[in-house]
Design an enzyme around this catalytic site. Structure first.
Site, PDB file in Angstrom:
ATOM      1  N   CYS A 138       0.829  -1.201   0.000  1.00  9.14           N
ATOM      2  CA  CYS A 138       0.000   0.000   0.000  1.00  9.14           C
ATOM      3  C   CYS A 138       0.871   1.262   0.000  1.00  9.14           C
ATOM      4  CB  CYS A 138      -0.982  -0.025   1.170  1.00  9.14           C
ATOM      5  SG  CYS A 138      -2.336   1.170   0.997  1.00  9.14           S
ATOM      6  N   HIS A 250      -3.635  -5.094   0.970  1.00 11.49           N
ATOM      7  CA  HIS A 250      -3.057  -5.452   2.272  1.00 11.49           C
ATOM      8  C   HIS A 250      -3.160  -6.958   2.539  1.00 11.49           C
ATOM      9  CE1 HIS A 250      -2.444  -1.423   4.142  1.00 11.49           C
ATOM     10  NE2 HIS A 250      -3.375  -1.075   3.265  1.00 11.49           N
ATOM     11  N   GLU A 252      -1.650  -8.706   4.678  1.00  9.06           N
ATOM     12  CA  GLU A 252      -1.477  -9.022   6.097  1.00  9.06           C
ATOM     13  C   GLU A 252      -2.785  -8.938   6.886  1.00  9.06           C
ATOM     14  OE1 GLU A 252      -1.751  -4.704   6.170  1.00  9.06           O
ATOM     15  OE2 GLU A 252      -0.778  -6.113   4.797  1.00  9.06           O
TER      16      GLU A 252
END
Length: 333
Positions: A138, A250, A252
């Site tokens: 990002c 993202h 994660e």
């Protein structure tokens, strides 16, 4: 005739064993990888929750967990340091992760300045034959492109609003990339057909940004997505020469962020598909053989020296965070 068959069998057996051994021995990897995760300026919101400590920087724990889940350890990289600090640290690390976040690139001695030092040092290492990977998520992905553009004014990115979960629109030649050449077909299928990538950004990189700064020869776009208003932005990219990679989404968050209002996809498929990205990056870092002097030095730098704080209960979008370099009570509060 029987003797001939037995002789041939023995010859084939030994040739096969020798060939297998040679192939195996040729693949040498560093299976004790240590990856640096760049910190960033303390957010205003989190600062209000820890005013007495007055921390200078933080790392969302989801990035640390993501690296650890792929079989590597983490060292926090602090902001506001000299170029020599970053140069010396990169000699000990096997790669660097630029995480996402909400800081600005124009602030001095912060995330962007540290990222520029790291980017330049990593290029020097790779030019010298020292394989050193970087992965940007990002904001980190945007920073990679802005650094490649020369970090001028205006910044080489556009306003772009995306707070949706969505699939990836792969380019026709995405399989020619280092990132996706060996990606399992089921992972690619999930990414291409289901709303599993988490987007949370107010800026993005589009094709025109690459064209404007002559970056199309150095950077290979592998997928796109559309923001909440239909703007097509670059979702994944990689450098054609250096092991530098970026994703606008993202990976994660699927496994490690849990704020209910964000509606992150936590399905088996979503987690399986998004795990691929850090697994890939850590595997890239296994090709680097930097080491700390000894285990004691590793321990001095490791993230384990810091305590992750439960910031989700305070209303933060991050479930847990690590904080660095407290400077005492802020007298302006």
């Amino acid at each position: 005739m029987v003797q001939v068959i037995l002789l041939l069998t023995v010859v084939i057996y030994f040739l096969g064993c020798k060939g297998a051994a040679t192939s195996k021995d040729a693949i040498v990897t560093n299976d004790r990888s240590i990856i640096g995760v760049l910190s960033q300026e303390q957010s205003f919101y989190l600062h209000t929750k820890y005013p007495e400590e007055n921390y200078t920087s933080y790392i969302a724990a989801s990035y640390v967990k993501d690296v650890e889940a792929s079989g590597a350890r983490v060292v926090p990289i602090l902001i506001g340091k000299s170029r020599e600090y970053y140069k010396n640290l990169l000699k000990k690390l096997n790669g660097v992760l630029f995480p996402g976040g909400a800081t600005y690139f124009k602030q001095s001695n912060g995330y962007a300045d540290a990222g520029q030092y790291i980017y330049e040092i990593a290029m020097e290492m790779n030019d010298a034959g020292d394989y050193f990977p970087i992965f940007g998520t990002c904001l980190g992905f945007e920073l990679l492109i802005i650094l490649a553009s020369g970090r001028g004014t205006p910044e080489n990115r556009i306003r772009c609003y995306s707070y949706s979960n969505m699939p990836l629109d792969f380019t026709p030649d995405f399989r020619n990339s280092k990132m996706f050449v060996e990606a399992p077909h089921d992972v690619v299928d999930i990414l291409a057909t289901e709303d599993v990538t988490v987007n949370a950004h107010q800026f993005c990189i589009v094709d025109e940004n690459l064209v404007a700064f002559n970056l199309t020869k150095d950077w290979l776009v592998t997928s796109y997505s559309n923001d909440d208003y239909g703007v097509q932005f670059i979702a994944s990219i990689e450098h054609s020469r250096y092991p530098f990679y970026g994703v606008q989404f993202h990976p994660e968050k699927n496994s490690f962020e849990w704020k209910l209002s964000k509606n992150y996809p936590h399905s088996f498929k979503a987690i399986k598909a998004n795990r691929y990205f850090m697994d890939f990056f850590v595997n890239e870092c296994r090709k680097n053989f930097h080491t700390f002097a000894n285990a004691a030095e590793e321990n001095t730098y490791a993230i384990y020296n810091y305590e992750a704080k439960f910031t989700g209960v305070l209303g933060s979008q991050h479930h847990e965070c690590y904080f660095f370099e407290p400077r005492g009570v802020n007298k302006l509060i």
